[in-house]
Design a protein around this motif. Structure first.
Motif, mmCIF file in Angstrom:
data_model
loop_
_atom_site.group_PDB
_atom_site.id
_atom_site.type_symbol
_atom_site.label_atom_id
_atom_site.label_comp_id
_atom_site.label_asym_id
_atom_site.label_seq_id
_atom_site.Cartn_x
_atom_site.Cartn_y
_atom_site.Cartn_z
ATOM 1 N N ILE A 210 -8.107 -2.535 2.559
ATOM 2 C CA ILE A 210 -8.835 -3.811 2.594
ATOM 3 C C ILE A 210 -10.052 -3.720 1.656
ATOM 4 O O ILE A 210 -10.302 -4.632 0.848
ATOM 5 C CB ILE A 210 -9.304 -4.129 4.038
ATOM 6 N N ILE A 211 -10.746 -2.603 1.757
ATOM 7 C CA ILE A 211 -11.939 -2.406 0.896
ATOM 8 C C ILE A 211 -11.520 -2.433 -0.573
ATOM 9 O O ILE A 211 -12.137 -3.101 -1.403
ATOM 10 C CB ILE A 211 -12.636 -1.058 1.235
ATOM 11 N N LYS A 212 -10.426 -1.727 -0.865
ATOM 12 C CA LYS A 212 -9.958 -1.663 -2.259
ATOM 13 C C LYS A 212 -9.628 -3.057 -2.789
ATOM 14 O O LYS A 212 -10.053 -3.435 -3.892
ATOM 15 C CB LYS A 212 -8.723 -0.755 -2.326
ATOM 16 N N GLY A 213 -8.877 -3.821 -1.984
ATOM 17 C CA GLY A 213 -8.481 -5.171 -2.412
ATOM 18 C C GLY A 213 -9.681 -6.055 -2.686
ATOM 19 O O GLY A 213 -9.763 -6.723 -3.730
ATOM 20 N N LEU A 214 -10.639 -6.048 -1.756
ATOM 21 C CA LEU A 214 -11.824 -6.900 -1.929
ATOM 22 C C LEU A 214 -12.682 -6.414 -3.102
ATOM 23 O O LEU A 214 -13.234 -7.217 -3.858
ATOM 24 C CB LEU A 214 -12.649 -6.924 -0.633
ATOM 25 N N ALA B 184 -2.684 -5.799 10.586
ATOM 26 C CA ALA B 184 -1.600 -5.716 11.568
ATOM 27 C C ALA B 184 -0.319 -5.171 10.948
ATOM 28 O O ALA B 184 0.426 -4.448 11.602
ATOM 29 C CB ALA B 184 -1.347 -7.092 12.173
ATOM 30 N N ILE B 185 -0.084 -5.491 9.688
ATOM 31 C CA ILE B 185 1.163 -5.033 9.065
ATOM 32 C C ILE B 185 1.007 -3.673 8.391
ATOM 33 O O ILE B 185 1.880 -3.240 7.654
ATOM 34 C CB ILE B 185 1.735 -6.074 8.072
ATOM 35 N N GLY B 186 -0.127 -3.013 8.624
ATOM 36 C CA GLY B 186 -0.222 -1.621 8.198
ATOM 37 C C GLY B 186 -1.218 -1.298 7.110
ATOM 38 O O GLY B 186 -1.236 -0.174 6.603
ATOM 39 N N PHE B 187 -2.056 -2.270 6.739
ATOM 40 C CA PHE B 187 -3.081 -1.952 5.739
ATOM 41 C C PHE B 187 -4.185 -1.130 6.395
ATOM 42 O O PHE B 187 -4.670 -1.480 7.464
ATOM 43 C CB PHE B 187 -3.692 -3.246 5.158
ATOM 44 N N SER C 58 -3.689 -4.613 -5.857
ATOM 45 C CA SER C 58 -4.319 -5.390 -6.931
ATOM 46 C C SER C 58 -3.628 -6.747 -7.114
ATOM 47 O O SER C 58 -4.271 -7.724 -7.486
ATOM 48 C CB SER C 58 -4.289 -4.604 -8.242
ATOM 49 N N THR C 59 -2.305 -6.790 -6.837
ATOM 50 C CA THR C 59 -1.581 -8.066 -6.963
ATOM 51 C C THR C 59 -2.187 -9.092 -6.002
ATOM 52 O O THR C 59 -2.360 -10.261 -6.352
ATOM 53 C CB THR C 59 -0.092 -7.874 -6.616
ATOM 54 N N ILE C 60 -2.488 -8.623 -4.788
ATOM 55 C CA ILE C 60 -3.072 -9.527 -3.784
ATOM 56 C C ILE C 60 -4.450 -9.988 -4.260
ATOM 57 O O ILE C 60 -4.809 -11.168 -4.135
ATOM 58 C CB ILE C 60 -3.187 -8.804 -2.421
ATOM 59 N N ALA C 61 -5.216 -9.025 -4.827
ATOM 60 C CA ALA C 61 -6.568 -9.373 -5.299
ATOM 61 C C ALA C 61 -6.496 -10.425 -6.405
ATOM 62 O O ALA C 61 -7.230 -11.426 -6.377
ATOM 63 C CB ALA C 61 -7.268 -8.116 -5.805
ATOM 64 N N PHE C 62 -5.599 -10.207 -7.364
ATOM 65 C CA PHE C 62 -5.474 -11.169 -8.476
ATOM 66 C C PHE C 62 -5.012 -12.535 -7.959
ATOM 67 O O PHE C 62 -5.515 -13.575 -8.393
ATOM 68 C CB PHE C 62 -4.496 -10.649 -9.529
ATOM 69 N N ALA D 247 0.817 -1.217 0.000
ATOM 70 C CA ALA D 247 0.000 0.000 0.000
ATOM 71 C C ALA D 247 0.850 1.266 0.000
ATOM 72 O O ALA D 247 0.308 2.372 0.007
ATOM 73 C CB ALA D 247 -0.915 -0.017 1.214
ATOM 74 N N LEU D 248 2.162 1.092 -0.006
ATOM 75 C CA LEU D 248 3.023 2.283 0.039
ATOM 76 C C LEU D 248 3.318 2.801 -1.370
ATOM 77 O O LEU D 248 3.443 2.014 -2.313
ATOM 78 C CB LEU D 248 4.345 1.949 0.753
ATOM 79 N N PRO D 249 3.439 4.097 -1.510
ATOM 80 C CA PRO D 249 3.673 4.674 -2.845
ATOM 81 C C PRO D 249 5.133 4.562 -3.273
ATOM 82 O O PRO D 249 5.828 5.563 -3.425
ATOM 83 C CB PRO D 249 3.242 6.135 -2.668
ATOM 84 N N LEU D 250 5.590 3.329 -3.423
ATOM 85 C CA LEU D 250 6.978 3.103 -3.861
ATOM 86 C C LEU D 250 6.954 2.458 -5.242
ATOM 87 O O LEU D 250 6.012 1.725 -5.580
ATOM 88 C CB LEU D 250 7.688 2.160 -2.890
ATOM 89 N N ALA D 251 8.012 2.686 -5.991
ATOM 90 C CA ALA D 251 8.107 2.045 -7.304
ATOM 91 C C ALA D 251 8.256 0.541 -7.114
ATOM 92 O O ALA D 251 8.854 0.078 -6.131
ATOM 93 C CB ALA D 251 9.307 2.610 -8.060
ATOM 94 N N ALA D 252 7.704 -0.208 -8.062
ATOM 95 C CA ALA D 252 7.725 -1.669 -7.969
ATOM 96 C C ALA D 252 9.162 -2.172 -7.829
ATOM 97 O O ALA D 252 9.447 -3.103 -7.054
ATOM 98 C CB ALA D 252 7.063 -2.265 -9.200
ATOM 99 N N ILE D 253 10.074 -1.536 -8.546
ATOM 100 C CA ILE D 253 11.472 -1.988 -8.535
ATOM 101 C C ILE D 253 12.105 -1.768 -7.153
ATOM 102 O O ILE D 253 12.917 -2.570 -6.686
ATOM 103 C CB ILE D 253 12.259 -1.275 -9.674
#
Lengths: 241, 411
Positions: free
Chosen positions: B329-333, B321-324, B4-8, A114-120
């Motif tokens: 969570i809403i976005k992913g679902l 817990a790790i900061g989401f 989106s990676t998690i969603a896919f 969720a952080l605004p970092l580049a994928a790389i």
């Protein structure tokens, strides 16, 4: 000023349908200095996990304050507290709780999603911590393709990827055999030796003996604190670790 | 690694559940698409069938005189009108903005003449238009071709001894038959010519008995009747058929009134209302059934998402817990829901289209078709996504509100 200040924290849970609260923590106060390795020990139901989740900025105390790096954590909004967790904390859970559908590097990158970092950049950081825990060559493996010890190391890598000032661990060796548990504890000791602040809940006296300080909790109250030397002597620390 | 990676990855991991949801939404959308497609095709068919019932707009001159009756419509008296209709008025109707919606413009001049010595109502018509308008006419013989060709009404033909029944059949029998060829089987034309006024005309055909005023009329070319009655260029009535699909009949009437301010223009409301009612009932039925099926689909999405949230409590707790954030969570679902819903919409659209094509022959006559409409595809996908999103709102919000400390108690 302590890096973490737990100030008179109490926690009472209300059972569903009951108005009578069940006190779990009673007026707990302690401090953790920067770079310190602190373990929390106590019997089941003593309030260890509750204190850990309160330190983890995800369980609002009924009373008292938690101040980390000068920030009154529970004065923050829910969303800001989520950001705080992402920025300040790394979690290592007892059963690792890796996402089984993500490979090792993706699991490590989770806190960065969720952080605004580049994928790389996310990938670079993830690879770096994977290397640090000795899993650099297993980045594309699924958790199910890793051994118990490797899964533990992967969980530690995930906790470290956002470079958190404080790592919280909940019995990280609880489900591992002794050899694998020792392997995991060695990583924690190494991390701490490089300045990482660690707070760990454990049942294992041998693990606790590796900490600078051990907090003992019973019935929601901190009973006493022992330093490592004392613990080693009392708990017959295994010098082979 | 993005949310989106998690969603896919989750979708790939839960293929069975995703397939179940896509199927559920697909069935709902497919049913709606099939019903709507059928309803649209049936509307078009009903519209085109109703078109065959004849004119739905009648233009007559302003007149205070007593009217002749023609087909249940008042037609102004031919001789005493102050404002006569003319050929130019018929041309004027073809110039209105909605001219493309006019299927037939049929001008007529009515008058009485002697037909083989009997005073008879004669109508000067443009046969091409008239025969398109009066599709229920059953002609014995052929359609008029030359200027001197005429069509005789059944009673006129009998009075002029121009027809005789086939041996063994009764000309009066089977009046209700709708077969175009039936008339030729009931009687045969025995006379080639008839005298109208002072001129001889060739009998091209005889109109089978209709029970209407046509039975007592003679139909000839408009220009011939205008000459015969000494009223060149004049008209008594103009019948207009504008009953095509989605025709704004009232707007067309308004435009004709504007074009012909000196004429009475009226819509035959009964016909319009009947068509509108038939179509509306069909549309309402389709909408209700579609709504019920979609509601069932939405309920299915809701229960599946609720169970998914329960199933993923631990995972959501770990992410929190790790900061989401809750919004993460809403976005992913929601990404998962949107992908599943869109897939369900596409599957449903294709299935609905196929089902409607297979079912159409059972509901309509040959010739009706299901058109491939891009708008329907867009509509289907949009409704699928809306259904998926709306029915997932509560489960997703509930997931986002999971207390992470409670969730990691499972840990």
């Amino acid at each position: 000023m302590a890096f973490v200040a737990v100030e008179n924290i109490s926690k009472t849970y209300n059972d569903q349908g009951s108005r009578i609260g069940v006190p779990v923590l009673r007026d707990v106060s302690t401090e953790i200095g920067e770079g310190e390795f602190v373990c929390l020990m106590g019997p089941s139901g003593s309030g260890k996990s509750t204190l850990l989740t309160i330190l983890g900025a995800m369980n609002h105390p009924s009373q008292g304050r938690l101040v980390i790096d000068g920030i009154d954590v529970y004065a923050l909004s829910d969303e800001r507290r989520a950001d705080f967790r992402a920025q300040y904390l790394g979690f290592v859970f007892q059963q690792h709780h890796l996402m089984p559908y993500l490979n090792a590097i993706e699991n490590v990158m989770l806190p960065l999603a969720a952080l605004p970092l580049a994928a790389i950049e996310k990938r670079r950081r993830a690879l770096e911590v994977l290397e640090k825990v000795g899993l650099g060559d297993k980045a594309s493996r699924l958790p199910s393709q890793l051994s118990g010890g490797e899964q533990g190391r992967l969980a530690i890598a995930r906790a470290l990827v956002n470079d958190p000032p404080l790592v919280l661990a909940d019995e990280p060796t609880g489900t591992l055999d002794t050899k694998t548990g020792d392997e995991i504890m060695r990583i924690f000791v190494e991390l701490n030796s490089r300045g990482q602040t660690i707070f760990m809940v454990t049942h294992n006296p041998a693990n606790a003996a590796l900490a600078h300080r051990v907090l003992h909790i019973r019935d929601g109250e901190l009973e006493w604190t022992s330093d490592t030397k004392e613990a080693r002597a009392e708990l017959r620390f295994n010098p082979t670790l | 690694m993005r949310i989106s990676t998690i969603a896919f990855a989750n979708l790939r991991r839960r293929k069975g559940k995703a397939f179940f949801l896509v199927s559920g939404i697909g069935i709902g959308i497919g049913t709606a698409v099939a019903l709507l497609s059928l309803s649209v095709s049936l509307r078009e068919e009903i519209g085109s069938q109703m078109d065959q019932f004849g004119a739905n707009i009648v233009v007559t001159p302003h007149s205070d005189s007593l009217a002749l009756d023609y087909g249940g419509v008042s037609v102004a008296g031919v001789s005493f009108d102050q404002h006569q209709l003319s050929n130019d008025d018929a041309a004027g109707i073809r110039r209105i903005p909605y001219r493309k919606r006019l299927s037939v413009v049929a001008p007529k001049l009515l008058g009485t003449v002697d037909v083989d010595g009997r005073r008879t109502l004669v109508a000067g018509v443009d046969f091409a238009s008239e025969l398109r308008l009066k599709k229920w006419w059953r002609l014995a013989g052929r359609a008029p071709e030359s200027a001197s060709d005429v069509l005789l009404g059944y009673d006129v033909a009998r009075a002029a001894s121009a027809i005789e029944p086939f041996p063994g059949t009764s000309a009066d029998a089977d009046k209700s038959s709708a077969h175009h060829s039936a008339a030729s089987e009931e009687f045969r034309i025995t006379k080639e010519r008839v005298t109208i006024g002072s001129r001889e005309h060739r009998i091209a055909g005889v109109i089978g008995q209709t029970g209407g005023p046509e039975d007592r009329m003679v139909f000839a070319q408009l220009s011939q009747v205008q000459d015969l009655l000494g009223r060149p260029g004049q008209l008594s009535v103009i019948e207009v058929s504008a009953l095509c699909k989605d025709c704004p009949v009232e707007d067309i009437v308004t435009q004709i009134r504007k074009e012909l301010p000196h004429a009475n223009v009226s819509a035959i409301q009964q016909s319009v209302r009947a068509r509108a009612e038939a179509v509306d009932r069909l549309s309402r039925f389709s909408l209700v059934v579609s709504a019920v099926v979609l509601a069932i689909g939405a309920l299915m999405v809701f229960t599946t998402m609720m169970s998914a949230v329960v199933e993923r409590t631990k995972e959501i707790g770990v992410l929190r817990a790790i900061g989401f954030r809750r919004t993460h969570i809403i976005k992913g679902l929601m990404i998962e829901v949107v992908i599943i819903s869109a897939a369900g919409g596409i599957v449903g659209w294709l299935a609905g289209l196929l089902a409607s094509r297979l079912a159409l022959p059972y509901f309509t006559e040959a010739g009706a078709q299901i058109e491939l409409r891009v708008s329907l595809a867009v509509f289907a996908i949009a409704i699928a996504m809306l259904t998926g999103i709306v029915s997932s709102v509560y489960p997703v919000i509930r997931a986002s509100r999971l207390d992470p400390s409670e969730a990691v108690r499972y840990v």
